[in-house]
Design a protein around this motif. Structure first.
Motif, mmCIF file in Angstrom:
data_model
loop_
_atom_site.group_PDB
_atom_site.id
_atom_site.type_symbol
_atom_site.label_atom_id
_atom_site.label_comp_id
_atom_site.label_asym_id
_atom_site.label_seq_id
_atom_site.Cartn_x
_atom_site.Cartn_y
_atom_site.Cartn_z
ATOM 1 N N ASN A 159 0.290 -57.293 -2.750
ATOM 2 C CA ASN A 159 -0.590 -56.716 -3.762
ATOM 3 C C ASN A 159 -2.053 -57.061 -3.479
ATOM 4 N N CYS A 160 -2.314 -58.321 -3.210
ATOM 5 C CA CYS A 160 -3.700 -58.782 -3.039
ATOM 6 C C CYS A 160 -4.301 -58.427 -1.680
ATOM 7 N N HIS A 161 -3.489 -58.427 -0.626
ATOM 8 C CA HIS A 161 -4.048 -58.266 0.716
ATOM 9 C C HIS A 161 -3.811 -56.892 1.333
ATOM 10 N N LEU A 162 -2.806 -56.161 0.907
ATOM 11 C CA LEU A 162 -2.574 -54.828 1.458
ATOM 12 C C LEU A 162 -3.061 -53.743 0.507
ATOM 13 N N PHE A 163 -2.568 -53.757 -0.724
ATOM 14 C CA PHE A 163 -2.882 -52.682 -1.669
ATOM 15 C C PHE A 163 -4.376 -52.649 -2.031
ATOM 16 N N LYS A 164 -5.079 -53.772 -1.906
ATOM 17 C CA LYS A 164 -6.519 -53.812 -2.206
ATOM 18 C C LYS A 164 -7.380 -53.493 -0.988
ATOM 19 N N HIS A 165 -6.788 -53.470 0.192
ATOM 20 C CA HIS A 165 -7.557 -53.338 1.426
ATOM 21 C C HIS A 165 -8.110 -51.921 1.598
ATOM 22 N N PRO A 166 -9.355 -51.798 2.058
ATOM 23 C CA PRO A 166 -9.946 -50.466 2.276
ATOM 24 C C PRO A 166 -9.138 -49.600 3.261
ATOM 25 N N CYS A 167 -8.485 -50.219 4.229
ATOM 26 C CA CYS A 167 -7.666 -49.453 5.177
ATOM 27 C C CYS A 167 -6.491 -48.786 4.465
ATOM 28 N N PHE A 168 -5.912 -49.458 3.481
ATOM 29 C CA PHE A 168 -4.812 -48.878 2.723
ATOM 30 C C PHE A 168 -5.319 -47.707 1.881
ATOM 31 N N ALA A 169 -6.516 -47.848 1.316
ATOM 32 C CA ALA A 169 -7.113 -46.742 0.559
ATOM 33 C C ALA A 169 -7.346 -45.539 1.479
ATOM 34 N N ARG A 170 -7.770 -45.793 2.720
ATOM 35 C CA ARG A 170 -7.954 -44.684 3.678
ATOM 36 C C ARG A 170 -6.615 -44.038 4.027
ATOM 37 N N LEU A 171 -5.558 -44.839 4.155
ATOM 38 C CA LEU A 171 -4.228 -44.289 4.420
ATOM 39 C C LEU A 171 -3.794 -43.394 3.261
ATOM 40 N N LEU A 172 -3.951 -43.872 2.026
ATOM 41 C CA LEU A 172 -3.593 -43.067 0.858
ATOM 42 C C LEU A 172 -4.393 -41.768 0.827
ATOM 43 N N SER A 173 -5.669 -41.844 1.178
ATOM 44 C CA SER A 173 -6.504 -40.655 1.206
ATOM 45 C C SER A 173 -6.015 -39.673 2.265
ATOM 46 N N ALA A 174 -5.649 -40.186 3.430
ATOM 47 C CA ALA A 174 -5.143 -39.319 4.502
ATOM 48 C C ALA A 174 -3.812 -38.666 4.113
ATOM 49 N N LEU A 175 -2.971 -39.398 3.386
ATOM 50 C CA LEU A 175 -1.670 -38.868 2.970
ATOM 51 C C LEU A 175 -1.775 -37.843 1.851
ATOM 52 N N THR A 176 -2.754 -38.030 0.959
ATOM 53 C CA THR A 176 -2.802 -37.217 -0.261
ATOM 54 C C THR A 176 -3.968 -36.238 -0.340
ATOM 55 N N GLY A 177 -5.030 -36.483 0.415
ATOM 56 C CA GLY A 177 -6.200 -35.629 0.333
ATOM 57 C C GLY A 177 -7.137 -35.968 -0.814
ATOM 58 N N VAL A 178 -6.875 -37.041 -1.541
ATOM 59 C CA VAL A 178 -7.774 -37.497 -2.605
ATOM 60 C C VAL A 178 -8.318 -38.866 -2.226
ATOM 61 N N GLN A 179 -9.483 -39.196 -2.786
ATOM 62 C CA GLN A 179 -10.146 -40.454 -2.463
ATOM 63 C C GLN A 179 -9.918 -41.491 -3.557
ATOM 64 N N PRO A 180 -9.096 -42.535 -3.274
ATOM 65 C CA PRO A 180 -8.918 -43.595 -4.265
ATOM 66 C C PRO A 180 -10.213 -44.389 -4.447
ATOM 67 N N THR A 181 -10.491 -44.755 -5.689
ATOM 68 C CA THR A 181 -11.682 -45.572 -5.953
ATOM 69 C C THR A 181 -11.223 -46.907 -6.535
ATOM 70 N N ALA A 182 -11.307 -47.098 -7.803
ATOM 71 C CA ALA A 182 -10.897 -48.360 -8.430
ATOM 72 C C ALA A 182 -9.375 -48.481 -8.421
ATOM 73 N N ARG A 183 -8.896 -49.739 -8.463
ATOM 74 C CA ARG A 183 -7.460 -49.995 -8.365
ATOM 75 C C ARG A 183 -7.029 -51.060 -9.360
ATOM 76 N N ARG A 184 -5.806 -50.883 -9.885
ATOM 77 C CA ARG A 184 -5.178 -51.881 -10.750
ATOM 78 C C ARG A 184 -3.728 -51.992 -10.275
ATOM 79 N N GLY A 185 -3.268 -53.215 -10.009
ATOM 80 C CA GLY A 185 -1.906 -53.350 -9.501
ATOM 81 C C GLY A 185 -1.295 -54.693 -9.816
ATOM 82 N N MET A 186 0.014 -54.780 -9.595
ATOM 83 C CA MET A 186 0.728 -56.030 -9.849
ATOM 84 C C MET A 186 2.053 -56.047 -9.100
ATOM 85 N N ALA A 187 2.534 -57.252 -8.825
ATOM 86 C CA ALA A 187 3.878 -57.451 -8.288
ATOM 87 C C ALA A 187 4.807 -57.622 -9.479
ATOM 88 N N ARG A 188 5.980 -56.963 -9.428
ATOM 89 C CA ARG A 188 6.890 -56.998 -10.577
ATOM 90 C C ARG A 188 8.329 -57.251 -10.132
#
Length: 187
Positions: free
Chosen positions: A18-47
């Motif tokens: 959660n802290c080191h992958l999901f918050k990383h700018p590279c992961f945001a770029r991957l999500l953008s490449a997969l979806t075509g939208v640009q992620p900005t702010a993030r909220r997450g948790m391990a459950r």
């Protein structure tokens, strides 16, 4: 995690994801490449969702007001090394039995996205299944080592189904919601 500071156990490991992958700018770029939208702010948790104990509720407080990108990295116990089968104290679960049980959805643990009914918002603050409804918009079964990415429109609620007591183990996940950059051309 920093070198030499390796977490152990599922909880700390997923928190590190959660802290080191999901918050990383590279992961945001991957999500953008997969979806075509640009992620900005993030909220997450391990459950962790334990059999017979845990779930999330679809209620109007969880309904999105603006589009969001939902990402969930799921893990379930579908390995062959496990405890006794609930129907017999001597028999162990087989790997095939576990995978089939999670894949059937019968023990819950799946993530579900449903359209909120504006009329029901006044009468009830909790999602109740409507037999006349077409069902969920998206249903993501609990499968180990699976990343699910959903562009969640405004007016959609997300919840994790109760993990039944007959489940072969817990559902663990890292779940994150990302605000997405508004399309300036649409305005």
């Amino acid at each position: 995690p920093p070198p030499g500071d390796t977490p152990s156990g599922p909880g700390p490991l997923l928190q590190a994801v959660n802290c080191h992958l999901f918050k990383h700018p590279c992961f945001a770029r991957l999500l953008s490449a997969l979806t075509g939208v640009q992620p900005t702010a993030r909220r997450g948790m391990a459950r962790r969702f334990r059999p017979g104990s845990d779930y999330t509720v679809a209620h109007f407080g969880t309904m999105t007001r603006t589009p969001r990108l939902a990402a969930s990295l799921c893990f379930v116990d579908d390995s062959k090394d496990a405890g006794p089968h609930p129907n017999s104290k001597q028999t162990l679960w087989t790997e095939e039995e576990k995978k089939a049980l999670w894949a059937s959805g019968e023990v819950g643990g799946f993530e579900c996205y449903v359209l909120a009914d504006d009329e029901a918002a006044e009468a009830s603050d909790v999602y109740k299944e409507d037999p006349d409804d077409d069902g969920p918009l998206v249903q993501s079964l609990a499968v180990s080592n699976t990343l699910t990415v959903v562009l969640q429109d405004a007016g959609v609620m997300r919840f994790t189904k109760y993990v039944g007591g007959a489940a072969p183990g817990s559902r663990w996940d890292v779940a994150a919601d990302y605000r997405v950059q508004e399309d300036e051309e649409a305005e």
